[in-house]
Design an enzyme around this catalytic site. Structure first.
Site, PDB file in Angstrom:
ATOM      1  N   TYR A 439     116.805 102.385  62.410  1.00  0.00           N
ATOM      2  CA  TYR A 439     118.061 101.618  62.443  1.00  0.00           C
ATOM      3  C   TYR A 439     119.180 102.365  63.157  1.00  0.00           C
ATOM      4  CZ  TYR A 439     119.421 103.325  57.571  1.00  0.00           C
ATOM      5  OH  TYR A 439     119.741 104.021  56.447  1.00  0.00           O
ATOM      6  N   GLU A 440     120.254 101.653  63.417  1.00  0.00           N
ATOM      7  CA  GLU A 440     121.317 102.159  64.305  1.00  0.00           C
ATOM      8  C   GLU A 440     120.753 102.556  65.668  1.00  0.00           C
ATOM      9  OE1 GLU A 440     124.334 101.738  63.735  1.00  0.00           O
ATOM     10  OE2 GLU A 440     124.104 101.169  61.640  1.00  0.00           O
ATOM     11  N   GLY A 441     119.823 101.755  66.157  1.00  0.00           N
ATOM     12  CA  GLY A 441     119.162 102.047  67.428  1.00  0.00           C
ATOM     13  C   GLY A 441     117.962 102.939  67.188  1.00  0.00           C
TER      14      GLY A 441
END
Lengths: 446, 446
Positions: A439-441
């Protein structure tokens, strides 16, 4: 079993002796951060994390979140723990006193984040997102929006989400299809479906403030056509109290590998009222303010979980008796020596420890630069700090989560077969750590 | 979603073109293994794995095993699938025709093992243990024991376990405390508690044959004092039919990180009747026969899971549209290119593929040496093959399970956030792969 005692001596060493935060006394948030205050805060955070958050980490994983009749319920004990968290002022630590914050340095908030992630990553995802939203709204919100929303995000009575992902787009945000239609009163009506929304609905706060990337009519395709909107779960009355439900609802929740007590929602926006944040078609730039602080926090999640893995594995290695030291029995009076005598176990423990101590120093060094980038009196120093934060954010996010996964796995390995059994808690650390790489890229696109 | 189609062309390439198993036609099990027979068997195994085992892999993980009133129940569909497995003769492939086996090479059984582990590792642990027990009893059992037990292990109507671990001893088997008391009739009474017993109790077979390391009265301490006993769940009547329950029972089952449909039991032995296998105080040497074949099988588990991770990630990478190729849009008519165009995704896929193809070649090369070590007409060639198997067994076990964990994680990573969601099945592969680094001896002590 897992065990966690906040590494206050190590944290204090990094803050005072390595970073010498006292030297920044001329920069606003550090004025009040005297060594006495800092140490009192660290002790308070440690107590909260060890005594309130940590004890419900395993049970939260086993129970998970509930979804019934469109409403999300967090696991037993999470409401009380969250209230203790907010009552203690822990959501307001590094926030602006103008909105009820304590005006303390972000680097202290990172120390809190580390301890909270060590204790109970799942519960910390809720206030962590709120703080990232606070950062975004502080930077890009209108005064009216700030006045209406920041005080409640600061005191933790409301929480927040980042609504980016949709079924057809994750990494490639240019494919976002959620639509925003201007209304005569200056607000917008949003329609679309967002997925993977952490904290999209839950029972910890009175209101939830969704920050949503969407597309205005005739917006160009790709990320340049995205605008950012604030969409509250409950509308606000003119006096700031909660009004009727807005047109946003949770459609379902995901069953995940880990962070099971951190709810992940499908969110449906049906003509939901939203307010523009920043400029039209400037949505992604605004959202990056939130994502950048969130990415640093995700990095710290890797450190936090790795610290608990290390402490737990070290304790187990001192207790578990198997085999004899290669140099001869160290405890001839016992049936076997503790496994910490074995070189391969020591190798694993020292690898974990080295990673953790290095990561802590680096994380706090970057967090200090976040403070300096905002508050240093010298504009050049601010810019330099900002540049360093930009440079290091993807490093902290991806390296810390990769190593966090590796270290939690080393911890599990030291437990042997017992590490694979859920009741010992080591495998939860591994499962919880795995999300950080995604997550968050994903780490591949940092 | 995960997807699996048995890589028959690759398997066939290794068997026929790389290893040229046809050259061993003079060695018993290869006489019948003509290319036509081998290919028919591989096709049959593929069909079984794809159509019977694979469809209940996810549901087995979600449901797990049940333990009620001292009885273990496997997840829905497992009884039927196991019956299909045994009805097809798949437990008897590489077994001695004298006991109902098909007398085919072990290397073919490894091909079956790979496909079965790709499809449903949990269900395969049951017959895999039985086959390892078959190997042990074949090598060390008396003729009477062989006659009584081997035919039912070969046809799969009975299964088996390895009872080594106790609460105070895992790696350090010298600490085993289970006791065996000689009886006037030549049998023994066993008392003690074993933990982490895979397949300790379940509803797939009529009887379960426990192979138990225990200590005779006045046995010396350490591993040299261990003897091996066969302890059936149900006693046998003189005609070989099942008699009364023996004094062995399941006390509880573990909640684990993965392989949830493969039950892990605490087994209590209360004056359970057992029969000595091999010589008194020669128990560990006998058990190593079982452990060695089991260690190779565990290595193949890493390969099997990694193959499914690869196939699933490749399929997803071809379907999932995100971003554009760095060389320009490859599919301008679609909203984005499939992620397989991105170098980092290709890097991950090719890493997975390279590992898998190399591991398959090595695994089958070693399995072929297992056959040659048993059946080659030349004693020197048998010894050479045996030496190579001994050398490579720990390599296959530890390297394959380490890389299997890495590759399943790469597969999850290619799915991005979707990989973390249970319904897609990728995270199950990771959780299932994690056990391989722990059981049959942690990788640190291979």
């Amino acid at each position: 079993m897992t065990t966690y005692s906040a590494p206050l001596r190590d944290i204090s060493f990094v803050l005072h002796e390595l970073l010498d935060i006292g030297q920044f006394g001329h920069t606003a948030p550090f004025e009040a951060a005297t060594p006495t205050v800092v140490d009192a805060i660290l002790k308070g955070a440690a107590k909260l994390c060890e005594q309130v958050l940590f004890p419900i980490n395993r049970s939260g994983d086993e129970e998970g979140c509930h979804f019934e009749n469109g409403v999300v319920r967090t696991p037993s004990g999470f409401q009380d723990a969250y209230r203790t968290f907010t009552d203690g002022g822990w959501t307001s630590l590094a926030c602006d006193p103008a909105f009820g914050g304590q005006g303390l340095p972000e680097v202290l908030n990172f120390a809190l984040a580390e301890m909270a992630c060590s204790s109970n990553l799942a519960i910390y995802t809720y206030p962590a997102l709120s703080h990232a939203a606070y950062t975004l709204i502080s930077a890009h919100g209108s005064d009216e929006i700030k006045r209406a929303f920041l005080p409640r995000l600061v005191d933790g009575r409301w929480s927040s989400t980042m609504c980016l992902t949709e079924p057809q787009c994750g990494t490639d945000l240019g494919l976002i299809g959620t639509k925003a239609q201007p209304e005569p009163d200056g607000s917008y009506k949003l329609s679309g479906t967002k997925i993977f929304i952490s904290g999209g609905d839950h029972d910890l706060t009175e209101n939830i403030v969704h920050l949503v990337l969407a597309r205005l009519p005739e917006a160009p395709p790709g990320t340049k056509g995205l605008s950012l909107f604030l969409v509250p779960k409950f509308m606000l009355n003119p006096d700031g109290s909660l009004g009727p439900r807005n047109g946003v609802s949770c459609g379902s929740i995901e069953k995940k590998m880990g962070i099971k007590a951190s709810v992940t929602c499908v969110m449906n926006f049906d003509d939901a009222t939203g307010y523009l944040i920043g400029k039209k078609r400037g949505g992604l730039r605004c959202m990056l303010t939130m994502m950048n602080i969130a990415r640093l926090t995700v990095g710290v999640q890797g450190l936090g979980l790795a610290e608990t893995a290390y402490q737990s594995a070290r304790a187990y290695a001192r207790e578990r008796l198997q085999g004899r030291a290669i140099t001869g029995a160290q405890y001839p009076d016992r049936p076997a020596d503790p496994i910490i005598v074995h070189p391969d176990v020591r190798r694993m423990l020292l690898t974990m420890k080295a990673y953790n101590e290095g990561a802590r120093a680096l994380a706090y060094w970057v967090a200090l630069r976040v403070d300096l980038s905002r508050h240093h009196p010298d504009p050049e120093a601010r810019q330099e700090a900002e540049d360093l934060v930009q440079l290091m954010t993807p490093v902290v996010k991806s390296f810390f989560t990769d190593y966090g996964f590796e270290v939690t796995n080393l911890g599990l390995q030291i437990f042997g077969g017992h590490g694979y059994i859920r009741e010992h808690g080591m495998e939860q650390l591994v499962r919880d750590a795995r999300i950080g790489q995604l997550y968050e890229g994903t780490n591949g696109i940092q």
